[in-house]
Each structure stands twice: as C-alpha cells, then as structure tokens.
Scaffold this active site. Structure first.
Site, PDB file in Angstrom:
ATOM      1  N   ASP A 133      -4.009   0.024   4.384  1.00  0.00           N
ATOM      2  CA  ASP A 133      -5.130   0.589   3.620  1.00  0.00           C
ATOM      3  C   ASP A 133      -6.051   1.442   4.489  1.00  0.00           C
ATOM      4  O   ASP A 133      -7.245   1.530   4.235  1.00  0.00           O
ATOM      5  CB  ASP A 133      -5.962  -0.520   2.938  1.00  0.00           C
ATOM      6  N   HIS A 151      -0.416   3.773  -1.782  1.00  0.00           N
ATOM      7  CA  HIS A 151      -1.203   4.851  -1.200  1.00  0.00           C
ATOM      8  C   HIS A 151      -1.958   5.518  -2.333  1.00  0.00           C
ATOM      9  O   HIS A 151      -1.381   5.797  -3.371  1.00  0.00           O
ATOM     10  CB  HIS A 151      -0.296   5.915  -0.591  1.00  0.00           C
TER      11      HIS A 151
HETATM   12  P1  GDP Z   1      -3.240   3.694   2.426  1.00  0.00           P
HETATM   13  O1  GDP Z   1      -2.353   2.658   1.832  1.00  0.00           O
HETATM   14  O2  GDP Z   1      -3.312   3.593   3.917  1.00  0.00           O
HETATM   15  O3  GDP Z   1      -2.918   5.065   1.975  1.00  0.00           O
HETATM   16  O4  GDP Z   1      -4.706   3.382   1.925  1.00  0.00           O
HETATM   17  P2  GDP Z   1      -5.230   3.098   0.437  1.00  0.00           P
HETATM   18  O5  GDP Z   1      -4.802   4.163  -0.448  1.00  0.00           O
HETATM   19  O6  GDP Z   1      -4.969   1.704   0.055  1.00  0.00           O
HETATM   20  O7  GDP Z   1      -6.786   3.142   0.681  1.00  0.00           O
HETATM   21  C1  GDP Z   1      -7.447   4.261   1.055  1.00  0.00           C
HETATM   22  C2  GDP Z   1      -8.537   4.540   0.013  1.00  0.00           C
HETATM   23  O8  GDP Z   1      -9.599   5.200   0.601  1.00  0.00           O
HETATM   24  C3  GDP Z   1      -8.064   5.444  -1.099  1.00  0.00           C
HETATM   25  O9  GDP Z   1      -8.755   5.123  -2.289  1.00  0.00           O
HETATM   26  C4  GDP Z   1      -8.474   6.832  -0.612  1.00  0.00           C
HETATM   27  O10 GDP Z   1      -8.666   7.762  -1.655  1.00  0.00           O
HETATM   28  C5  GDP Z   1      -9.751   6.521   0.082  1.00  0.00           C
HETATM   29  N1  GDP Z   1     -10.041   7.327   1.244  1.00  0.00           N
HETATM   30  C6  GDP Z   1      -9.175   7.785   2.184  1.00  0.00           C
HETATM   31  N2  GDP Z   1      -9.844   8.424   3.172  1.00  0.00           N
HETATM   32  C7  GDP Z   1     -11.172   8.326   2.840  1.00  0.00           C
HETATM   33  C8  GDP Z   1     -12.362   8.748   3.479  1.00  0.00           C
HETATM   34  O11 GDP Z   1     -12.372   9.317   4.567  1.00  0.00           O
HETATM   35  N3  GDP Z   1     -13.544   8.441   2.841  1.00  0.00           N
HETATM   36  C9  GDP Z   1     -13.606   7.779   1.662  1.00  0.00           C
HETATM   37  N4  GDP Z   1     -14.788   7.534   1.132  1.00  0.00           N
HETATM   38  N5  GDP Z   1     -12.490   7.366   1.037  1.00  0.00           N
HETATM   39  C10 GDP Z   1     -11.295   7.636   1.618  1.00  0.00           C
END
Ligand code: GDP
Length: 425
Positions: free
Chosen positions: A12, A40
């Site tokens: 995440d 993701h």
């Molecule tokens: P992943 O599995 O590593 O891709 O992560 P997730 O999708 O579970 O969680 C990442 C969450 O944070 C998602 O809802 C993204 O849209 C959001 N996100 C990613 N980068 C950023 C950021 O720099 N700032 C904010 N506020 N949200 C972000």
C-alpha cells in the site's frame, strides 16, 4: 531497460500510482507475483480504478501488459476486473494483455480453504484476505495446482483435475468436515471463466525475452512490499510469494535477464493491514487523524489499516532487500498540518536494548518503537511540482529519511493524481 517497481514497506505504498506515472516510458508492464489479495489504486483522467490482478499499465493504451508465471489468478475475479474496466472505456484485448501459460489458477476451493482455516484459527487468525492465496501457492509447491495453459487442452485438464479434487476432498471433508468439492460445479466454473480468458494465454516468457532482445523497455510491477516477502518479510504474517525485485525476472518468465534498475516505493509514514508485528504502530486520536488524512482503508477489502510514523529500521531493511537504486517517497502531502512528525528511529527490545537492524521472530514481536520528532509544516503540498515549492521542513524531512535509509529519493509524490509529484535533483 528492465526496471522493477517494488514496495519498500508492508504494501500500500502507492506502487500502482507510481507505475501508472512511470509507465509512460515503458512498452510493457509485467506483474510477476501475487493474486487478487491486494489492490493498486490508480486515479487518472478516465476515473479511479482498483486493480487487483491486472498490471497498472492497462490504463495506457499503448502499453502491453503481462501477467507472469509467478502470479496466481482467480479466473472469475479477472473476468470481473476486465469487465469493469471495459465498462469504463478501457480497451482490453490479447494485443495489450497477455497471460502466462504457466501462471497458476486460483480455484473456488482455495478461497473456501482460506476461509475454513481462518475460521478454525479464530482469535489466532492471520488476517488473511480470504482470497485463497496461501492455499493456492501451497498447492503450487505441492504440485497439485493447475496452470493457465491447461485451459487450452480441456480433456487433459479434466482428467488431471479429477485426481486433484479427490485429493483436495481428503482435506476438505476429512480435516475440516466441510461439504466436498463437486467436480461438475468446479468444471462449469473453469469453462465459464476460463473460456473468456483462454485467448489471452501464451508463452509470455518467450514474448518478453524477444521484447528484451529488441531493446523494449519493460517494467516489473510488484504487489505488496518487502516486509511481506515470503522469505524476508515478517513471516508468517507475509504474503505467500516473493515480493522482492530479485524475483521479478523469474516471476515474469525471463530468469535469463537481469534488471537494470530497481525503484523502491516508500511511504512517508507507515501502514499495515492485518495481523502481525508492526512496531511503529500508533493508537488513539493521533492514529485516527493520520488514517483519515491518508484514507488508509484497504483497496481490496476496505479494512482500516494500522498506521504509524515512518519506520527507519524497517524501511532501511526494505531498501536493502529490494536492492533499490532510487526511491519514490509517496503521500508526503498527508503529513501536512502536523505540528511535529513522529519517526521511529530504532527499536527497543527487552533483554537486548537498542536495535537498529530489522529483527525477526520473537525479537521483532517484542520490539518497541523509539520515536524522535521532526518539525512539521502547515502548507498544503498537493500543488508542489518543483523542489522550490516544498516548505523547508518538508525538504528537511525528505533529506533526513534519505540519509537514514541510505538511498536517493528521486520522486516525492504529493497526491494521487498523475501529475502530483516532484522530481528531486
Ligand atoms: P499500492 O497497492 O502500493 O498501489 O497502494 P494502494 O493503492 O493500496 O494505496 C495507495 C493509495 O494512496 C491510493 O488510494 C492512491 O490513490 C493514494 N496515493 C498514492 N500516492 C499518493 C500521494 O502521494 N498522496 C495521496 N494523498 N494519496 C496518494
């Protein structure tokens, strides 16, 4: 150029968002491990998408997406995911999606077994996402799994499956006293969903090897992070596959190729889903505020995530295990408005004292965080696009982390949208 984009922490970290951003320079995006047990989240001009199985490059029409042999694939889930994206206007065909003939199929009885076992464990449960991932990887190594390529030879598959179902029912009925797996029901599930996917199945290792030989740019996308790796993570609270970059060429089907670059995705604070040791964990109001600010609820399950300050010990270990050449620090904007920012700089372990190298087993279970505080900033970072736009305190925080984890921070993400990031000099 062969680049792996991998998680430094517990998952995440925002890998999907960074792959979506960085994939603009790549011809192919490959998922090389895992199943639909994590998600993701990608936000772009088409909308907000949760991708559990499909590589994040699927949202770029010019990118070819590969689901590698290291994956486990729930056919019904994949059909649903493809359907949802198509409804949103994303074109998906065997031209831009290729599924490895050696990827393993996650069957309904794997999901059932996952649920039966978690229920049996009761309070001692692992916090599995109940998607069948551990049982299907277990069967892979027991050599009782079926693979995507077998969908092309249905009579042979049916014969083999009959024997496997007989064996599986020894456990389902004998050990769990549950209703046995019915071959006919299973077969209609396989033909219904497998029939929709069989055209995507091919020798993706051969395809990728040719692409690499032609000098194509290939990105390897991991699910989950270093601390969930089956070998190096917080075992047994890990995933059931290798989440580390070194596995990428194997899980993609090109063990003969070496990675040119590893980009580690690291979050500006810590989050963790499910059970297991999470030393930097914060509780109470402070934790709730961070959870709310970061929207920390699981993409696959909606579960509230456990949260904590940035964990230097775990992240330095994650950077090392991934062999990260550079890091993208995500969600820095979430920390805006905090007066002082907690950073877990070391652990205190009863009977041992201060610990700076990531421990495991009982030592990890007993570890307590040693927190230090850095000055916070009040400004909203979501509009920052250049280093000069960042408040001095945010810049100090970035530099501090960079030095502690011993790796260059190349990108800082300040929001979920594609353009919300800063490239560090
Ligand atoms: P992943 O599995 O590593 O891709 O992560 P997730 O999708 O579970 O969680 C990442 C969450 O944070 C998602 O809802 C993204 O849209 C959001 N996100 C990613 N980068 C950023 C950021 O720099 N700032 C904010 N506020 N949200 C972000």
């Amino acid at each position: 150029m062969l680049t792996a984009i991998t998680g430094i922490n517990w998952g995440d970290e925002g890998k999907g968002r960074m792959v979506d951003l960085l994939s603009q320079n790549y011809d192919i995006v490959v998922r090389y491990q895992g199943g639909n047990n994590a998600g993701h989240t990608v936000v772009n001009h088409l909308g907000k998408f949760i991708l559990n199985l499909l590589p994040s490059g699927i949202l770029r029409p010019e990118v070819v997406n590969v689901m590698g042999n290291g994956m486990v694939i729930d056919l019904a889930h994949l059909c649903g995911e493809i359907g949802r994206l198509r409804d949103a206007g994303v074109a998906i065909s065997p031209k831009n999606l290729k599924i490895s003939d050696k990827a393993v199929i996650c069957l309904p009885y794997h999901v059932m077994q996952d649920v039966l076992e978690e229920d049996r464990l009761g309070d001692a449960k692992f916090g599995s996402t109940r998607r069948g991932i551990a049982p299907v990887y277990g069967d892979k190594y027991l050599k009782k799994a079926i693979r995507m390529g077998e969908l092309k030879t249905l009579p042979a598959l049916k014969e083999r499956l009959k024997g496997i179902v007989e064996w599986k029912n020894l456990t389902v009925e004998g050990a769990y006293h549950a209703a046995p797996v019915q071959m006919e029901e299973l077969w209609s599930w396989i033909t219904q969903y497998g029939g929709q996917l069989v055209d995507y199945v091919c020798d993706t290792g051969l395809y990728l090897n040719q692409a690499a030989a032609e000098g194509k740019n290939i990105m390897f996308e991991a699910q989950l992070g270093a601390l969930r790796d089956i070998d190096f993570g917080i075992y047994p609270y890990t995933s059931s596959s290798s989440t580390i970059a070194a596995y990428a060429p194997i899980g993609a089907g090109i063990p003969n190729r070496k990675l040119d670059q590893v980009v580690g995705i690291m979050k500006a604070y810590s989050t963790c889903v499910g059970e297991g040791p999470f030393t930097a964990e914060m509780f109470g109001e402070e934790a709730e505020a961070l959870r709310q600010a970061g929207g920390e609820y699981g993409a696959a399950t909606g579960r509230p995530r456990r949260v904590g300050g940035f964990d230097v010990v775990a992240s330095r270990y994650g950077v090392r295990m991934q062999g990260a050449d550079e890091v993208a620090l995500t969600k820095l904007d979430v920390l805006s408005g905090m007066e002082k920012i907690p950073v877990c700089v070391a652990y205190e372990v009863e009977g041992i004292g201060r610990v700076e190298e990531f421990p495991w087993g009982d030592e990890l279970n007993k570890a307590k965080p040693i927190y230090e505080y850095l000055p916070g900033w009040q400004a909203d970072l979501s509009h920052c696009r250049r280093v000069e736009d960042l408040p001095a305190e945010a810049l100090s925080y970035i530099r501090y982390i960079e030095e502690k984890v011993n790796c260059k921070i190349k990108y800082v993400s300040v929001g979920p949208e594609r353009d919300q990031y800063v490239t560090m000099e």
